[in-house]
Design a protein around this motif. Structure first.
Motif, PDB file in Angstrom:
ATOM      1  N   SER A 198       9.534   7.537  -8.214  1.00  0.00           N
ATOM      2  CA  SER A 198       8.450   6.572  -8.638  1.00  0.00           C
ATOM      3  C   SER A 198       8.125   5.533  -7.771  1.00  0.00           C
ATOM      4  O   SER A 198       7.087   5.245  -7.550  1.00  0.00           O
ATOM      5  N   TRP A 199       9.071   5.068  -7.018  1.00  0.00           N
ATOM      6  CA  TRP A 199       8.895   4.090  -6.059  1.00  0.00           C
ATOM      7  C   TRP A 199       8.300   4.644  -4.682  1.00  0.00           C
ATOM      8  O   TRP A 199       7.377   3.979  -4.132  1.00  0.00           O
ATOM      9  N   GLN A 200       8.639   5.849  -4.424  1.00  0.00           N
ATOM     10  CA  GLN A 200       8.226   6.599  -3.543  1.00  0.00           C
ATOM     11  C   GLN A 200       6.614   6.898  -3.460  1.00  0.00           C
ATOM     12  O   GLN A 200       5.796   6.741  -2.864  1.00  0.00           O
ATOM     13  N   ALA A 201       6.234   7.243  -4.827  1.00  0.00           N
ATOM     14  CA  ALA A 201       5.002   7.476  -5.165  1.00  0.00           C
ATOM     15  C   ALA A 201       4.098   6.300  -5.216  1.00  0.00           C
ATOM     16  O   ALA A 201       2.771   6.285  -4.828  1.00  0.00           O
ATOM     17  N   SER A 202       4.641   4.961  -5.351  1.00  0.00           N
ATOM     18  CA  SER A 202       3.993   3.858  -5.509  1.00  0.00           C
ATOM     19  C   SER A 202       3.613   3.298  -4.370  1.00  0.00           C
ATOM     20  O   SER A 202       2.598   2.634  -4.163  1.00  0.00           O
ATOM     21  N   VAL A 203       4.277   3.724  -3.112  1.00  0.00           N
ATOM     22  CA  VAL A 203       4.008   3.131  -1.868  1.00  0.00           C
ATOM     23  C   VAL A 203       2.750   4.123  -1.206  1.00  0.00           C
ATOM     24  O   VAL A 203       2.457   3.514  -0.022  1.00  0.00           O
ATOM     25  N   ILE A 204       2.514   5.166  -1.835  1.00  0.00           N
ATOM     26  CA  ILE A 204       1.347   5.995  -1.204  1.00  0.00           C
ATOM     27  C   ILE A 204       0.007   5.313  -1.141  1.00  0.00           C
ATOM     28  O   ILE A 204      -0.546   5.258  -0.220  1.00  0.00           O
ATOM     29  N   PRO A 205      -0.335   4.490  -2.159  1.00  0.00           N
ATOM     30  CA  PRO A 205      -1.485   3.750  -2.006  1.00  0.00           C
ATOM     31  C   PRO A 205      -1.396   2.599  -1.208  1.00  0.00           C
ATOM     32  O   PRO A 205      -2.587   2.387  -0.379  1.00  0.00           O
ATOM     33  N   VAL A 206      -0.443   2.059  -0.810  1.00  0.00           N
ATOM     34  CA  VAL A 206      -0.234   0.914   0.099  1.00  0.00           C
ATOM     35  C   VAL A 206      -0.497   1.557   1.531  1.00  0.00           C
ATOM     36  O   VAL A 206      -0.887   1.066   2.436  1.00  0.00           O
ATOM     37  N   LEU A 207       0.214   2.828   1.735  1.00  0.00           N
ATOM     38  CA  LEU A 207       0.103   3.467   2.811  1.00  0.00           C
ATOM     39  C   LEU A 207      -1.445   3.754   3.149  1.00  0.00           C
ATOM     40  O   LEU A 207      -1.952   3.749   4.457  1.00  0.00           O
ATOM     41  N   LEU A 208      -2.220   4.450   2.182  1.00  0.00           N
ATOM     42  CA  LEU A 208      -3.484   4.684   2.499  1.00  0.00           C
ATOM     43  C   LEU A 208      -4.410   3.303   2.729  1.00  0.00           C
ATOM     44  O   LEU A 208      -5.216   3.540   3.702  1.00  0.00           O
ATOM     45  N   LEU A 209      -3.982   2.320   2.426  1.00  0.00           N
ATOM     46  CA  LEU A 209      -4.594   0.932   2.667  1.00  0.00           C
ATOM     47  C   LEU A 209      -4.325   0.850   3.877  1.00  0.00           C
ATOM     48  O   LEU A 209      -5.249  -0.216   4.716  1.00  0.00           O
ATOM     49  N   LEU A 210      -3.274   0.562   4.418  1.00  0.00           N
ATOM     50  CA  LEU A 210      -2.890   0.437   5.626  1.00  0.00           C
ATOM     51  C   LEU A 210      -3.447   1.471   6.662  1.00  0.00           C
ATOM     52  O   LEU A 210      -3.916   0.934   7.819  1.00  0.00           O
ATOM     53  N   LEU A 211      -3.723   2.596   6.305  1.00  0.00           N
ATOM     54  CA  LEU A 211      -4.413   3.617   7.332  1.00  0.00           C
ATOM     55  C   LEU A 211      -6.005   3.289   7.638  1.00  0.00           C
ATOM     56  O   LEU A 211      -6.382   3.753   8.645  1.00  0.00           O
ATOM     57  N   LEU A 212      -6.444   2.406   6.482  1.00  0.00           N
ATOM     58  CA  LEU A 212      -7.863   2.133   6.712  1.00  0.00           C
ATOM     59  C   LEU A 212      -8.226   1.314   8.009  1.00  0.00           C
ATOM     60  O   LEU A 212      -9.272   1.431   8.649  1.00  0.00           O
ATOM     61  N   ALA A 246      -0.302   0.294  -8.819  1.00  0.00           N
ATOM     62  CA  ALA A 246       0.371   1.337  -7.726  1.00  0.00           C
ATOM     63  C   ALA A 246       1.134   2.319  -8.143  1.00  0.00           C
ATOM     64  O   ALA A 246       1.082   3.488  -7.729  1.00  0.00           O
ATOM     65  N   GLN A 247       1.827   2.136  -9.170  1.00  0.00           N
ATOM     66  CA  GLN A 247       2.746   3.271  -9.865  1.00  0.00           C
ATOM     67  C   GLN A 247       1.832   4.264 -10.416  1.00  0.00           C
ATOM     68  O   GLN A 247       1.950   5.469 -10.175  1.00  0.00           O
ATOM     69  N   SER A 248       0.837   3.909 -11.236  1.00  0.00           N
ATOM     70  CA  SER A 248      -0.059   4.973 -11.806  1.00  0.00           C
ATOM     71  C   SER A 248      -0.826   5.630 -10.729  1.00  0.00           C
ATOM     72  O   SER A 248      -1.126   6.930 -10.838  1.00  0.00           O
ATOM     73  N   THR A 249      -1.518   4.873  -9.968  1.00  0.00           N
ATOM     74  CA  THR A 249      -2.453   5.504  -8.773  1.00  0.00           C
ATOM     75  C   THR A 249      -1.475   6.307  -8.004  1.00  0.00           C
ATOM     76  O   THR A 249      -1.921   7.599  -7.539  1.00  0.00           O
ATOM     77  N   GLY A 250      -0.390   5.981  -7.662  1.00  0.00           N
ATOM     78  CA  GLY A 250       0.559   6.896  -6.795  1.00  0.00           C
ATOM     79  C   GLY A 250       0.989   7.993  -7.438  1.00  0.00           C
ATOM     80  O   GLY A 250       0.911   9.309  -7.081  1.00  0.00           O
ATOM     81  N   SER A 251       1.346   7.859  -8.692  1.00  0.00           N
ATOM     82  CA  SER A 251       1.573   9.026  -9.659  1.00  0.00           C
ATOM     83  C   SER A 251       0.506  10.076  -9.731  1.00  0.00           C
ATOM     84  O   SER A 251       0.531  11.122  -9.594  1.00  0.00           O
ATOM     85  N   TRP A 252      -0.776   9.652  -9.867  1.00  0.00           N
ATOM     86  CA  TRP A 252      -2.072  10.226  -9.839  1.00  0.00           C
ATOM     87  C   TRP A 252      -2.278  10.969  -8.436  1.00  0.00           C
ATOM     88  O   TRP A 252      -2.684  12.154  -8.472  1.00  0.00           O
ATOM     89  N   LEU A 253      -2.103  10.341  -7.445  1.00  0.00           N
ATOM     90  CA  LEU A 253      -2.618  10.709  -6.159  1.00  0.00           C
ATOM     91  C   LEU A 253      -1.269  11.874  -5.955  1.00  0.00           C
ATOM     92  O   LEU A 253      -1.732  13.001  -5.245  1.00  0.00           O
ATOM     93  N   ILE A 254      -0.076  11.663  -6.186  1.00  0.00           N
ATOM     94  CA  ILE A 254       0.829  12.706  -5.708  1.00  0.00           C
ATOM     95  C   ILE A 254       0.476  13.868  -6.454  1.00  0.00           C
ATOM     96  O   ILE A 254       0.961  15.049  -6.086  1.00  0.00           O
ATOM     97  N   GLY A 255       0.235  13.968  -7.961  1.00  0.00           N
ATOM     98  CA  GLY A 255      -0.207  14.883  -8.758  1.00  0.00           C
ATOM     99  C   GLY A 255      -1.150  15.511  -8.443  1.00  0.00           C
ATOM    100  O   GLY A 255      -1.367  16.732  -8.348  1.00  0.00           O
ATOM    101  N   PHE A 256      -2.361  14.715  -7.933  1.00  0.00           N
ATOM    102  CA  PHE A 256      -3.488  15.588  -7.608  1.00  0.00           C
ATOM    103  C   PHE A 256      -3.336  16.450  -6.361  1.00  0.00           C
ATOM    104  O   PHE A 256      -3.747  17.471  -6.019  1.00  0.00           O
TER     105      PHE A 256
END
Length: 810
Positions: free
Chosen positions: A465-479, A577-587
């Motif tokens: 769950s923590w790893q999924a939560s950092v995905i939105p943060v990583l995407l924002l940094l990539l902007l 972050a948790q809900s968005t990351g979970s959705w992104l990783i699932g999607f």
């Protein structure tokens, strides 16, 4: 008066003797023989349905009638697309993507001279990272089958009631399977079958690819068995003690070694080790839960049995580590031996330990009940931490190699391999975490696993769950780097406008046409910025991953729960972050499965995925045996054998091997495999070639400045065509004085700026394709044939020439 003397006879123009052959090699995405030869009537000369050499039907015996062709070559087409985008089973290779990426990291080490131990250490570290990915994949399968299904859902009445097919496992049924140990033993079939499938795929492709014996050649013994020395080729000039030029003995490049394209023994060893590691991971999950229960309570099972099973697992795991670390590739000779006892005994021993673990866990324990998560959640934390430590150690070794022998064009100052290894770990984490998250959400119904509110099950390990939560943060940094590249590309396109108009002067400028050409050129240049994007993503992944490990270890709760009491802002950000990351990783996982399903049914989609494999599976499986197979272990010996056979039967023949895009990489690799005498009779024509732009920068030890210079000096002649609008191909930049004139470009693209009487319709911007449409292609090929020689006076009048330009789409 004496009659005037007759005028002297005109000097006949020279002509070449003997037949000429052009061997065409297509690029990524594949091409049919009909497309490459420009004729619907083709015949297979040699090869099978997977990879073969074709000719036009009327050219089947062209060598016997050289008078029909004049100075034009007979065209042959080598089609190798069946090696990467053949039947529907190739769609399953999507599951092997992390393994393929980590295998690339092995070949990205910097150039090294006299650093044998450091090169060995680099290979050992990459193989350990690869081994951790196998354990991670198996642990994820255990998490889904053993923890989420057999332990949590079957042990919770509310979850088991909603899943009627789990009823026979439910504790409420009080049946034979209701005990936790027996449920775990039954669920262990799922990850065991997964490991067995990986073994089967690896063994099957090993028989088809690695077991293809390469062209016969002389084995040799050098002090540099790892190919670290640059390939200077014969007659490479170098200063003597007094400064005068001298001749240097040939140095065999790594890709020219007899055993480079024959990794049969190493892949077999690694396959045995990784298969055993997978079985041991399942055994540890099953036996560890049962042993922990026996140590915590008095029961009918003696504790010594659990300790013996766990001890056997640890001992076998140490043997696996020894096998992975002990031996790398052997390239100096074709190593035809196999470690038979090791290959058969190691996986068999691990499977026997798994069977013992299953029997041990199935022992009756009436008082054992499952609650919470399956013991062993720390496994994922230690795996993630170990991968981070290995990547950092790999970066230290790679940086040391680069500082010893710096190559100016090497990406990320030698850190390309560690960066790609980090991406492989991230891909593995996303794929495994995505599966666990989706299965947990599916089992839990309306609840949110780990949040403790209306949740029937505890959910997957907190770290996922923590790893999924950092995905939105990583995407924002990539902007940030993405925006920088967009702005820089737009500015570059504006600066190129006047340059484009000057090239096509004195034609009247057309603002729209100019803007389009400039934009395509600026976009093509983005390829050179890819290394820094990879570096930014890898560094951010490493730092955010370390933060995820620390957060999960410190709080032992999912981010949404860990942020409780920290204030409304932080709580909302953590939940988002948790809900968005979970959705992104699932999607992302759903898209991944859908893409694989479509590729399995749709040949065109499978060909698109095949382009990914064309680039990623060029290199032998030196790090991970479950990666997709290396097609070059079949294609390179095919090409080398064909060239050697033709030159041996045609003593006065001239041969041009013509490679487009990835085909140019195969062509260069095949030329390196030729004997010196044969190589001197071969000309190399490359176009749209990534030899220096991609391979030379990412794989400097094998395609760096030294090896490319050696390739130029070892073949008879070489021409390379490139365009500024091509995002893949580029100049090879042979660093020699004087300039050898290998590069011809940038070619004008489009050929005409506006409408002309010769070209009344607007000409397309070709970019990476249709190099044969440019007159420079025919000129370059004619130059190569002329340089191959020999010349004799022309004996006949001009003959009707037949076009054999051929096509090699990529």
């Amino acid at each position: 008066m004496a009659p005037a003397a007759p005028p002297p006879p005109a000097t006949p123009s020279p002509e070449h003797t003997g037949s000429a052959l052009e061997l065409l090699v297509h690029g990524v995405g594949g091409a049919t023989p009909q497309e490459m030869l420009g004729d619907p009537r083709t015949v297979r000369v040699t090869g099978d349905t997977t990879a073969a050499v074709y000719r036009r039907t009327e050219d089947a015996h062209g060598e016997k009638h050289p008078e029909r062709y004049g100075n034009e070559p007979v065209a042959e087409a080598y089609c190798w697309s069946g090696l990467t985008s053949g039947n529907g089973s190739r769609a399953l290779w999507l599951l092997l993507l992390p393994f393929m990426v980590v295998n690339l990291a092995h070949w990205m080490r910097p150039t090294a001279t006299g650093r044998t131990r450091a090169v060995r250490l680099y290979g050992v570290l990459v193989r350990l990272v690869a081994l951790s990915l196998t354990v991670l994949l198996t642990a994820a399968a255990c998490e889904v089958a053993l923890d989420l299904l057999a332990w949590q859902c079957a042990g919770a009445d509310a979850c088991a009631e909603r899943r009627s097919w789990l009823g026979f496992l439910s504790e409420r049924q009080d049946g034979w399977w209701s005990q936790p140990g027996r449920r775990l033993a039954l669920a262990a079939l799922v990850p065991t079958a997964l490991v067995g499938l990986l073994w089967y795929l690896s063994n099957r492709t090993w028989s088809a690819y690695e077991s293809q014996r390469p062209l016969n050649g002389e084995d040799f013994d050098e002090d540099d068995p790892f190919g670290a020395a640059a390939a200077h080729g014969p007659d490479a000039p170098g200063p003597d003690a007094d400064g005068s030029p001298r001749r240097v003995a040939p140095v065999r490049p790594a890709l020219g070694r007899p055993g480079f394209w024959y990794g049969r023994r190493l892949v077999a060893r690694l396959r045995a080790a990784h298969t055993a590691a997978g079985f041991l991971t399942v055994a540890a999950a099953v036996a560890g839960a049962a042993a922990r229960h026996d140590r915590g309570a008095e029961g009918p099972v003696p504790r010594i049995i659990g300790a013996a099973v766990e001890g056997g697992i640890v001992l076998c795991a140490l043997v696996v580590l020894w096998v992975v670390c002990r031996r790398g590739r052997s390239e100096r000779t074709r190593d035809t031996r196999l470690d038979g006892a090791l290959i058969s005994c190691l996986p068999g021993s691990a499977l026997a330990l798994l069977a013992l673990a299953v029997l041990y866990a199935s022992w009756s324990r009436p008082d054992w009940q499952s609650s919470g998560t399956l013991p062993g959640e720390a496994t994922f934390r230690f795996l993630a931490l170990g991968q981070g430590v290995l990547v950092v150690a790999l970066a230290v070794v790679a940086r040391g190699l680069y500082r010893r022998t710096p190559e100016p064009h090497t990406v990320l100052y030698g850190l390309g391999g560690p960066a790609v290894a980090m991406l492989a770990c991230a891909l593995g984490g996303v794929m495994t975490g995505g599966v666990a998250q989706r299965v947990a959400d599916w089992l839990d119904g309306p609840g949110t696993p780990g949040m403790g509110r209306e949740a029937d099950i505890a959910g997957p390990p907190v770290l996922l769950s923590w790893q999924a939560s950092v995905i939105p943060v990583l995407l924002l940094l990539l902007l940030v780097p993405v925006l920088v590249l967009v702005v820089r590309t737009a500015r570059t396109a504006r600066r190129l406008g006047p340059v484009v108009e000057a090239e096509y002067a004195p034609e009247e400028p057309d603002e729209g046409r100019t803007r389009r050409i400039a934009r395509i050129r600026a976009t093509a240049a983005l390829t050179d910025s890819a290394p820094w994007i990879v570096g930014v993503v890898s560094a951010a992944t490493l730092l955010l991953g370390a933060g995820a490990i620390a957060g999960s270890w410190y709080s032992d709760q999912v981010p949404g729960r860990a942020a409780d009491g920290s204030g409304p802002l932080l709580e909302s950000l953590a939940d988002a972050a948790q809900s968005t990351g979970s959705w992104l990783i699932g999607f992302g996982f759903i898209l991944f499965v859908a893409g694989g399903r479509r590729a399995y049914k749709d040949a065109s989609a499978r060909r698109t995925i095949g382009i990914l494999w064309d680039v990623g599976t060029f290199w032998p499986r030196a790090a991970h045996p479950f990666a997709p197979p290396c097609y070059a272990e079949r294609a390179v010996p095919d090409l080398a054998s064909r060239m050697s056979a033709w030159t041996s039967t045609m003593p006065r023949g001239r041969l041009v091997i013509s490679g487009h895009s990835q085909g140019s990489v195969l062509a260069a690799s095949a030329v390196w495999q030729l004997p010196d005498a044969t190589r001197r009779r071969v000309a190399l024509l490359t176009y749209g070639s990534p030899l220096e732009r991609l391979y030379g920068r990412w794989f400097p030890a094998y395609f760096g400045a030294g090896p490319l210079l050696g390739l130029h000096r070892s073949v008879h002649c070489w021409r390379n065509l490139w365009r500024a609008t091509d995002p893949i191909g580029g100049p090879v930049r042979i660093g020699a004085d004087p300039d050898p004139g290998v590069d011809r470009g940038p070619l004008k693209d489009p050929l005409a700026y506006g409408r002309t009487t010769r070209l009344p319709l607007p000409e397309p911007i070709l970019g990476h394709s249709d190099y044969q449409a440019d007159p420079a292609f025919a000129d370059a090929r004619a130059d190569l044939l002329a340089e191959l020689g020999p010349l004799v006076p022309r004996q006949t009048e001009a003959r009707t020439q037949k076009g054999t330009s051929g096509r090699s789409s990529g």
